[in-house]
Scaffold this active site. Structure first.
Site, short mmCIF file in Angstrom:
data_model
loop_
_atom_site.label_atom_id
_atom_site.label_comp_id
_atom_site.label_asym_id
_atom_site.label_seq_id
_atom_site.Cartn_x
_atom_site.Cartn_y
_atom_site.Cartn_z
N LYS A 185 -8.58 4.10 -3.54
CA LYS A 185 -9.22 3.51 -2.36
C LYS A 185 -10.56 4.20 -2.10
O LYS A 185 -10.64 5.42 -1.98
CB LYS A 185 -8.30 3.64 -1.15
CG LYS A 185 -8.75 2.84 0.07
CD LYS A 185 -7.69 2.90 1.16
CE LYS A 185 -8.05 2.02 2.34
NZ LYS A 185 -7.01 2.05 3.40
N CYS A 214 -5.91 -2.56 1.50
CA CYS A 214 -6.01 -2.58 2.96
C CYS A 214 -7.45 -2.83 3.42
O CYS A 214 -8.03 -3.87 3.11
CB CYS A 214 -5.44 -1.28 3.51
SG CYS A 214 -5.13 -1.27 5.29
N GLU A 260 0.83 -1.20 0.00
CA GLU A 260 0.00 0.00 0.00
C GLU A 260 0.87 1.26 0.00
O GLU A 260 1.81 1.38 0.78
CB GLU A 260 -0.90 -0.01 1.24
CG GLU A 260 -1.83 1.18 1.36
CD GLU A 260 -2.75 1.09 2.57
OE1 GLU A 260 -3.73 1.84 2.61
OE2 GLU A 260 -2.49 0.26 3.46
#
Length: 350
Positions: free
Chosen positions: A132, A166, A47
């Site tokens: 994200k 994540c 990430e």
């Protein structure tokens, strides 16, 4: 008879050159070359590997982090941009797919950044660009929310590859959106650590256990292989945080470090696992093993009730304004013989 490919995959369990996009890009190229020498076809990075994961947002109030935010923005990368082009050139030269976590910089805002992931094909093309959907917990102090444009699975020579960043791997609807596109390899990318409490308070979020559970659950439900790729906190990153505020040493040192590993379509661990040491983990995936478990429960096939359940996904990219009407004409030169202005570096403007 085998009909699907056998693929060697790599999870880069490495630290960035903290908050230095240029140096981290060069390190990434070196790691891609190393993984390719070891036969990897698909190479995953953690990430926001470029330029770092902003652990400081968990450690100090935002009023103490303005300088770090400015540095993070300055070292976030544009898509397209020179750093991405450098990675894409390496992927093309070596004939590998690269999943790369970046902090992405906006072209229309001086301070807007996203937590993004790029999937780059073996010919150097950008196969997917995902932002994200929702920054998690203190990440909201750093990144803007993304959109659904990147909820896509890429059909590659090495299999159908998708990924989430994540905490998105906790979102069952986002995961199902990828399952429903025939995902065979799922890349989940993670930070080097994720502190949530003072050690004296107990009950710090067990990121390692949570990541194993989420990766195994998705693999089992999707009947897909999983690459779990976490970043690594090296001594330089640890010292940077502690030197800034020695009071955080206990939090930094006692928060579990991220793990890089792999899971098969049953959710079982396969291949290498790395946590305490920087390096590259490897595994071999036989994608034919995705077929038999579909007999048991295929949640995007017979083991669902599409007359009962339905899911809609909005894929439009978020833009700050929607323009209508004719384009404005370019400004004409005031004088026919006007010379183009000189830029500060000595080049002329276009």
């Amino acid at each position: 008879m085998s009909s699907l490919p056998r693929v060697r995959v790599a999870a880069v369990h490495a630290a960035p050159v903290l908050l230095d996009k240029t140096a981290t890009t060069e390190k990434a190229v070196d790691l891609i070359e190393e993984a390719a020498r070891h036969g990897a076809h698909v190479i995953a990075f953690p990430e926001t590997y470029i330029p770092a994961f902003p652990v400081w947002a968990a450690l100090w109030a935002p009023i103490h982090n303005h300088d770090l935010f400015e540095t993070m923005v300055e070292n976030s990368v544009a898509v397209p941009g020179p750093e991405v082009a450098r990675i894409a050139a390496a992927a093309r030269r070596l004939g590998v797919c690269v999943s790369l976590g970046i902090s992405e910089r906006s072209t229309v805002s001086a301070g807007c950044i996203w937590n993004s992931n790029l999937l780059i094909g073996e010919d150097g093309t950008l196969l997917n660009h995902h932002r994200k959907l929702v920054p998690t917990f203190y990440e909201k102090l750093v990144w803007a929310s993304g959109d659904g444009q990147g909820l896509r699975v890429a059909d590659t020579r090495f299999g159908r590859i998708g990924g989430l960043i994540c905490g998105e791997n906790t979102n069952p609807l986002a995961r199902f959106a990828l399952m429903a596109q025939g995902e065979q390899i799922h890349v989940s990318s993670w930070p080097p650590m994720w502190p949530t409490r003072q050690p004296a308070e107990g009950g710090n979020f067990d990121n390692v256990a949570a990541n194993r559970i989420r990766a195994a659950a998705h693999a089992f439900e999707a009947k897909a292989f999983g690459i779990v790729c976490a970043s690594f906190m090296d001594q330089a990153m640890r010292d940077f945080l502690v030197d800034r505020d020695p009071k955080v040493a206990e939090i930094v040192d006692q928060t579990p470090r991220g793990v890089s590993m792999f899971v098969d379509p049953t959710g079982a661990a396969v291949g290498d696992m790395l946590q305490a040491h920087e390096g590259i983990a490897y595994a071999d995936f036989d994608l034919n093993r995705c077929i038999e478990p579909k007999q048991f429960h295929d949640v995007v096939g017979y083991y669902n009730r599409f007359d009962v359940f339905s899911l809609g996904v909005e894929r439009r990219r978020h833009e700050p304004v929607a323009w209508s009407g004719a384009e404005q004409p370019a400004f004409a030169r005031l004088l026919d013989d006007e010379q183009p202005p000189t830029m500060r570096n000595g080049a002329t403007s276009p």
